[in-house]
Design a protein around this motif. Structure first.
Motif, PDB file in Angstrom:
ATOM      1  N   SER A  69       0.235  -1.179   0.005  1.00 57.13           N
ATOM      2  CA  SER A  69      -0.391  -0.011  -0.279  1.00 57.13           C
ATOM      3  C   SER A  69       0.656   1.330  -0.062  1.00 57.13           C
ATOM      4  O   SER A  69       0.079   2.695   0.016  1.00 57.13           O
ATOM      5  CB  SER A  69      -1.122   0.431   1.048  1.00 57.13           C
ATOM      6  N   THR A  72       5.815   2.880   2.893  1.00 54.99           N
ATOM      7  CA  THR A  72       5.528   2.675   4.946  1.00 54.99           C
ATOM      8  C   THR A  72       5.624   1.326   4.422  1.00 54.99           C
ATOM      9  O   THR A  72       6.754   0.940   5.192  1.00 54.99           O
ATOM     10  CB  THR A  72       4.745   3.563   5.442  1.00 54.99           C
ATOM     11  N   ASN A  76       8.267  -1.375   6.612  1.00 57.39           N
ATOM     12  CA  ASN A  76       7.726  -2.071   7.554  1.00 57.39           C
ATOM     13  C   ASN A  76       7.653  -4.000   7.221  1.00 57.39           C
ATOM     14  O   ASN A  76       8.145  -4.675   7.642  1.00 57.39           O
ATOM     15  CB  ASN A  76       6.232  -2.438   7.387  1.00 57.39           C
ATOM     16  N   HIS A 101      11.094   7.432   8.957  1.00 57.65           N
ATOM     17  CA  HIS A 101      10.471   7.065  10.229  1.00 57.65           C
ATOM     18  C   HIS A 101       9.631   5.682   9.876  1.00 57.65           C
ATOM     19  O   HIS A 101       9.441   4.619  10.943  1.00 57.65           O
ATOM     20  CB  HIS A 101       9.329   8.299  10.874  1.00 57.65           C
ATOM     21  N   ALA A 102       9.599   5.822   8.864  1.00 58.74           N
ATOM     22  CA  ALA A 102       8.876   4.311   8.464  1.00 58.74           C
ATOM     23  C   ALA A 102      10.172   3.044   9.129  1.00 58.74           C
ATOM     24  O   ALA A 102       9.792   1.585   9.031  1.00 58.74           O
ATOM     25  CB  ALA A 102       8.631   4.574   6.524  1.00 58.74           C
ATOM     26  N   ASN A 105      11.338   3.866  13.172  1.00 58.98           N
ATOM     27  CA  ASN A 105       9.792   3.615  14.096  1.00 58.98           C
ATOM     28  C   ASN A 105       9.827   1.888  13.934  1.00 58.98           C
ATOM     29  O   ASN A 105       9.362   1.622  15.165  1.00 58.98           O
ATOM     30  CB  ASN A 105       8.738   4.276  13.903  1.00 58.98           C
ATOM     31  N   THR A 106       9.824   1.257  12.626  1.00 58.18           N
ATOM     32  CA  THR A 106       9.994   0.498  12.553  1.00 58.18           C
ATOM     33  C   THR A 106      11.268  -0.627  13.396  1.00 58.18           C
ATOM     34  O   THR A 106      10.946  -1.551  14.040  1.00 58.18           O
ATOM     35  CB  THR A 106      10.110  -0.150  11.409  1.00 58.18           C
ATOM     36  N   ARG A 223       3.683 -10.160   6.829  1.00 58.42           N
ATOM     37  CA  ARG A 223       3.354  -9.348   7.998  1.00 58.42           C
ATOM     38  C   ARG A 223       1.066  -8.842   7.501  1.00 58.42           C
ATOM     39  O   ARG A 223       0.114  -8.607   8.969  1.00 58.42           O
ATOM     40  CB  ARG A 223       3.129  -7.819   7.546  1.00 58.42           C
ATOM     41  N   CYS A 325       6.408  13.396   6.692  1.00 53.93           N
ATOM     42  CA  CYS A 325       5.651  12.403   7.920  1.00 53.93           C
ATOM     43  C   CYS A 325       6.049  12.209   9.472  1.00 53.93           C
ATOM     44  O   CYS A 325       5.000  11.462   9.859  1.00 53.93           O
ATOM     45  CB  CYS A 325       6.432  11.104   6.947  1.00 53.93           C
ATOM     46  N   ALA A 327       3.687  14.173  10.252  1.00 50.14           N
ATOM     47  CA  ALA A 327       2.668  14.801  10.686  1.00 50.14           C
ATOM     48  C   ALA A 327       2.952  15.960  11.717  1.00 50.14           C
ATOM     49  O   ALA A 327       1.714  15.610  12.153  1.00 50.14           O
ATOM     50  CB  ALA A 327       2.033  13.563  11.249  1.00 50.14           C
TER      51      ALA A 327
ATOM     52  N   SER B  67      -5.623   0.557   3.996  1.00 50.18           N
ATOM     53  CA  SER B  67      -5.659  -0.072   2.408  1.00 50.18           C
ATOM     54  C   SER B  67      -6.637  -1.333   1.778  1.00 50.18           C
ATOM     55  O   SER B  67      -6.516  -1.220   0.960  1.00 50.18           O
ATOM     56  CB  SER B  67      -4.099  -0.744   2.610  1.00 50.18           C
ATOM     57  N   PRO B 221      -0.091  -0.908  16.247  1.00 52.56           N
ATOM     58  CA  PRO B 221       0.150  -0.662  15.312  1.00 52.56           C
ATOM     59  C   PRO B 221       0.227  -1.571  14.563  1.00 52.56           C
ATOM     60  O   PRO B 221       1.690  -2.268  14.798  1.00 52.56           O
ATOM     61  CB  PRO B 221       0.730   0.793  15.188  1.00 52.56           C
ATOM     62  N   LEU B 222       0.429  -2.382  13.515  1.00 54.63           N
ATOM     63  CA  LEU B 222       0.541  -2.693  11.740  1.00 54.63           C
ATOM     64  C   LEU B 222       2.153  -2.450  11.675  1.00 54.63           C
ATOM     65  O   LEU B 222       2.897  -3.238  11.053  1.00 54.63           O
ATOM     66  CB  LEU B 222      -0.805  -3.016  10.699  1.00 54.63           C
ATOM     67  N   LEU B 223       1.592  -1.103  10.933  1.00 53.80           N
ATOM     68  CA  LEU B 223       2.386  -0.303   9.876  1.00 53.80           C
ATOM     69  C   LEU B 223       2.961   0.981  11.293  1.00 53.80           C
ATOM     70  O   LEU B 223       2.752   1.807  12.072  1.00 53.80           O
ATOM     71  CB  LEU B 223       2.082   0.573   9.302  1.00 53.80           C
ATOM     72  N   SER B 224       4.681   1.106  11.180  1.00 59.49           N
ATOM     73  CA  SER B 224       5.207   2.016  11.961  1.00 59.49           C
ATOM     74  C   SER B 224       5.620   2.924  10.993  1.00 59.49           C
ATOM     75  O   SER B 224       5.914   2.757  10.069  1.00 59.49           O
ATOM     76  CB  SER B 224       6.313   1.517  12.670  1.00 59.49           C
ATOM     77  N   GLY B 225       5.458   4.648  11.354  1.00 57.86           N
ATOM     78  CA  GLY B 225       6.253   5.092  10.262  1.00 57.86           C
ATOM     79  C   GLY B 225       5.801   7.002  10.992  1.00 57.86           C
ATOM     80  O   GLY B 225       6.258   6.989  12.146  1.00 57.86           O
ATOM     81  N   GLY B 226       5.241   7.301   9.663  1.00 55.98           N
ATOM     82  CA  GLY B 226       5.201   8.563  10.492  1.00 55.98           C
ATOM     83  C   GLY B 226       3.750   8.916  11.026  1.00 55.98           C
ATOM     84  O   GLY B 226       3.627  10.320  11.812  1.00 55.98           O
ATOM     85  N   ASN B 227       3.388   8.547  11.796  1.00 53.90           N
ATOM     86  CA  ASN B 227       2.123   8.140  13.019  1.00 53.90           C
ATOM     87  C   ASN B 227       0.789   9.106  12.670  1.00 53.90           C
ATOM     88  O   ASN B 227       0.491   9.602  12.862  1.00 53.90           O
ATOM     89  CB  ASN B 227       2.993   9.056  14.150  1.00 53.90           C
ATOM     90  N   GLN B 228       0.631   8.519  11.134  1.00 51.82           N
ATOM     91  CA  GLN B 228      -0.560   8.711  10.799  1.00 51.82           C
ATOM     92  C   GLN B 228      -1.547   8.225  11.029  1.00 51.82           C
ATOM     93  O   GLN B 228      -1.480   7.433  11.931  1.00 51.82           O
ATOM     94  CB  GLN B 228      -0.475   9.336   9.326  1.00 51.82           C
ATOM     95  N   ARG B 233      -1.972   3.943  12.571  1.00 53.01           N
ATOM     96  CA  ARG B 233      -1.378   3.406  10.011  1.00 53.01           C
ATOM     97  C   ARG B 233      -0.721   4.457   9.851  1.00 53.01           C
ATOM     98  O   ARG B 233      -1.144   5.365   9.690  1.00 53.01           O
ATOM     99  CB  ARG B 233      -2.744   3.532  10.516  1.00 53.01           C
ATOM    100  N   SER B 234       0.757   4.150  10.372  1.00 51.23           N
ATOM    101  CA  SER B 234       1.602   4.894   9.372  1.00 51.23           C
ATOM    102  C   SER B 234       1.380   4.838   7.716  1.00 51.23           C
ATOM    103  O   SER B 234       0.704   3.905   7.046  1.00 51.23           O
ATOM    104  CB  SER B 234       2.900   4.440  10.094  1.00 51.23           C
ATOM    105  N   GLY B 235       1.687   5.693   7.584  1.00 46.99           N
ATOM    106  CA  GLY B 235       1.904   6.137   5.415  1.00 46.99           C
ATOM    107  C   GLY B 235       1.280   6.893   4.815  1.00 46.99           C
ATOM    108  O   GLY B 235       0.219   7.681   5.783  1.00 46.99           O
ATOM    109  N   THR B 236       1.969   7.570   4.442  1.00 42.68           N
ATOM    110  CA  THR B 236       0.793   9.124   3.619  1.00 42.68           C
ATOM    111  C   THR B 236      -0.443   8.521   3.541  1.00 42.68           C
ATOM    112  O   THR B 236      -1.130   7.586   2.323  1.00 42.68           O
ATOM    113  CB  THR B 236       1.437   9.178   2.471  1.00 42.68           C
TER     114      THR B 236
END
Lengths: 381, 380
Positions: A69, A72, A76, A101-102, A105-106, A223, A325, A327, B67, B221-228, B233-236
């Motif tokens: 998707s 990110t 992951n 950060h993707a 943070n992972t 995953r 990102c 945020a 998604s 969360p399942l996806l880590s990243g930008g903390n959206q 759920r991270s990711g643009t």
């Protein structure tokens, strides 16, 4: 007021041909690729064709591409999927302080799960040292993740050299190429890359689609579980329209890569010259030589980033302080901190400009002029 | 062309595609960007969230975009299991769930969780009392689908949810992918804590979905990243896809008001005609099933053969769920309902949308009759 968008590293507009391709699929090929009837088969064919073209763009094979998707999810999946698949060989991972950060943070998530992560530092240009990597490699290192090109300052990492080092070590090599893909030539075999993440919306493709390249023979624990899509490595009905849009964006970016690189490099010069003519005090964060052509990060002594961003936005110029990102926050960029230390003024007075589709030389000149005006105003010149 | 495979995926509404194009062209910004172009994208995202929340009668803060249905189900199940494993490690589900639920749970089993898959009756329905019997002191999650994707049986969500109110430490997840927009449920009344929807099942776009997470429930969360998505759920964010999904949900709910009766009539016509044919057995229960799914077997024919034969008549139906139709295994739901493997192997699913017409139903029923006759002659 003409708006000038110089934040293509955050996200980029879809190319008109991409939109056309996406809409075509939505209207004419809406089938589920897992369906056995012709709607399904047609959709499956479109997904396979796209997979072929994406694979070729990095010198890979069709079955080495997993659609996700976005960037990110690709990052992951790469990190956790490899860490979990290879944990019997060890629980040590090497990454860098300047990852997106993707990835970062992972890595933190993996630390919570009992993995040990070494974050390599960078020099003042934002580059990791291959020697540092060598020193930190251990017998229980199972994964090395170093981004291809940094999204905030544009610095390219020594990917080929790292690939060479890792050819002699059992650790798997992942690179986050989200920002570099489309503007840097990438061949996963020449560079010894085992996994590589890409996102479509950074190269004028749709949001919500990306891919992970994974070299044949490398194990990966999935995953997202469910149907048997993506050879059981990523369940979920394939986003066919976006995949086809992605393909279109890849075709265009591969065709235009050379011309774009020349143009963006020239724009960096235009921007710098204009600032010099205006007698602005500034410093380039990173390096002009060892950088991706579309990203330039500039420190303006005596300014502060928040006020700069607000004023630039009011002047119709969309730029950013670093990664979008994070945020909405204007916390100091971890990349600049890694380069200059947490006490440097540069971490609070730097702006990222990133070029892309629809920008013109005139826009760059105008943006430089507006930037100069704002800097002068803020520094009382 | 008659498209009767709307449970596999639907054709996006024209207005939905238009929305996607408009947002992609005019509001392409990254919602996390601080500038005006990002701000506009964020505004659209906020509006779409409000709209989805309003249409589902929940709060804005309870809608998380993902998604798709598979990700939502994975996030709901693994996210709660990992967050609340301190309370216990037992999960209850049913034998007829979608693979994105079953497989997510199977993964948890490998991580040391224990699972009870409660069986269903011959209509493909689980009994709330059986769920209650399966509850242990360490049960943390119950996951039951709303409408079964293969036969259309509606599960007693409200009964289960009401029963679970006596067990405040157990979370209740509902896979609402097949029901959203067409068979509405009130999440609060039904005591639902987490609920999955998928855009492309109601004429939205593939690659879009949402998870309802009731206020106060935290998930890993399942996806880590930008903390959206509030760190969940991270990711643009796929802004254009999300706006398009909100529109699709609104249009589907609107069309339901005028179209649900016709849909029921169409299903009845098909059922009546099919039941008249020698060798056909309808598996979808007459009572308590979705008005758009009809599952039947044609004795003596493998489902694939029949799907392709109908395809030659320009009628598109499916074997079982699209996500498992590549496998040659028989329908899991039908086996769970106690059908012999031979019948499960010959099962065909018709699934309707509000776009299908009475004429299509009559025509298709006729072609099905003919096809059975012709195939029968070839085989004899």
């Amino acid at each position: 007021m003409e708006r000038i968008y110089l934040d293509h590293a955050a996200t980029s507009p879809m190319h008109p041909k991409v939109i056309e391709a996406v809409v075509n699929v939505m209207n004419s090929n809406f089938g589920n690729p897992s369906s056995i009837h012709s709607f399904g088969r047609e959709a499956r064919l479109l997904v396979d064709e796209a997979r072929d073209i994406l694979a070729k763009s990095i010198g890979a094979k069709r079955n080495e591409i997993i659609f996700t998707s976005g960037g990110t999810e690709a990052d992951n999946l790469a990190l956790i999927g490899i860490a979990e698949a290879y944990k019997s060989n060890g629980k040590h991972i090497i990454s860098t302080e300047i990852e997106h950060h993707a990835v970062l943070n992972t890595c933190k998530e993996l630390e919570n799960r009992g993995y040990e992560v070494t974050y390599l530092p960078v020099d003042e240009t934002g580059k990791v040292s291959v020697d540092d990597l060598k020193k930190n490699l251990r017998d229980d290192t199972i994964l090395v993740s170093v981004m291809f090109g940094n999204n905030e300052v544009g610095t390219l990492q020594p990917i080929k050299e790292i690939g060479k080092v890792l050819a002699e070590h059992h650790a798997v090599f992942h690179t986050d190429a989200v920002q570099a893909y489309g503007l840097e030539k990438i061949n996963v075999n020449e560079a010894g890359i085992d996994l590589l993440s890409v996102s479509a919306h950074k190269i004028n493709g749709p949001k919500g689609i990306g891919f992970l390249y994974i070299r044949d023979g490398i194990k990966l624990l999935p995953r997202i579980f469910g149907g048997e899509q993506e050879r059981k490595r990523r369940a979920g009905t394939e986003n066919v329209a976006s995949i086809v849009g992605f393909k279109e964006a890849v075709i265009i970016s591969q065709q235009e890569m050379h011309a774009r690189r020349e143009k963006y490099r020239e724009w960096k010069n235009v921007l710098i010259k204009k600032l010099q003519v205006e007698e602005i005090d500034f410093r380039i964060n990173g390096s002009l030589e060892n950088a991706m052509p579309h990203v330039i990060n500039i420190s303006f002594p005596g300014t502060n980033v928040e006020a700069m961003l607000v004023n630039m936005d009011l002047s119709g110029i969309a730029v950013s302080s670093g990664s979008a990102c994070t945020a909405g926050s204007v916390d100091p960029s971890h990349v600049l901190v890694a380069m200059f230390g947490k006490d440097s003024a540069r971490i609070r007075n730097s702006i990222r400009f990133s070029f892309g589709l629809n920008n013109t030389t005139e826009q760059i000149e105008k943006a430089a002029l507006e930037t100069a005006k704002i800097v002068k105003r803020m520094t009382n010149k | 062309m008659i498209y009767f495979d709307n449970s596999a995926t639907t054709k996006p509404y024209e207005e939905v595609v238009d929305s996607f194009v408009k947002v992609s062209t005019e509001y392409f910004g990254n919602p996390s960007s601080l500038h005006n172009i990002g701000g506009k994208a964020e505004q659209l995202l906020t509006q779409a969230r409000s709209q989805v929340a309003r249409l589902l009668n929940v709060k804005d803060s309870e809608i998380y975009f993902t998604s798709g249905g598979t990700e939502s189900n994975n996030l709901a199940i693994k996210g709660t299991a990992l967050m609340y494993r301190g309370r216990g490690r037992h999960i209850i589900s049913t034998t007829i769930e979608h693979p994105s639920v079953t497989e997510a749970i199977n993964q948890l089993e490998q991580l040391g969780f224990e699972v009870t898959f409660v069986p269903v009756d011959s209509d493909g329905r689980v009994d709330a009392k059986e769920i209650e019997k399966a509850i242990r002191h360490d049960t943390i999650l119950v996951s039951v689908m709303h409408i079964n994707n293969e036969v259309g049986t509606i599960q007693p969500i409200k009964e289960i949810g009401t029963m679970l109110k006596e067990y405040p430490k157990i979370l209740f997840h509902v896979d609402h992918v097949q029901g959203a927009g067409k068979v509405p449920i009130n999440f609060y009344d039904c005591g639902i804590d987490l609920c999955t929807i998928s855009g492309h099942k109601f004429h939205g776009l593939k690659g879009t979905g949402a998870l309802f997470i009731r206020d106060g429930i935290r998930i890993s969360p399942l996806l880590s990243g930008g903390n959206q998505e509030l760190n969940t759920r991270s990711g643009t964010e796929n802004v254009a896809g999300i706006v398009a999904m909100a529109k699709a949900l609104r249009l589907t709910i609107q069309k339901r008001e005028t179209g649900i009766h016709q849909m029921e009539v169409i299903k009845d016509i098909l059922r009546d005609e099919l039941e008249k044919i020698d060798g056909v057995k309808v598996h979808t229960p007459k009572e308590g099933s979705a008005p758009y799914i009809l599952n039947f077997s044609v004795r003596g024919f493998r489902a694939e053969v029949f799907v392709h034969a109908l395809e030659e008549q320009d009628i598109y139906v499916s074997t079982t769920s699209a996500c498992s139709s590549k496998k040659k295994s028989p329908s899991k739901t039908l086996i769970a309902m106690g059908l012999p493997e031979e019948e499960a192997n010959s099962a065909i699913r018709i699934s309707l949308s509000f776009e299908n017409t009475m004429e299509e139903a009559v025509y298709a029923a006729d072609k099905i009759k003919q096809t059975i006759k012709q195939l029968g002659e070839v085989m004899n």
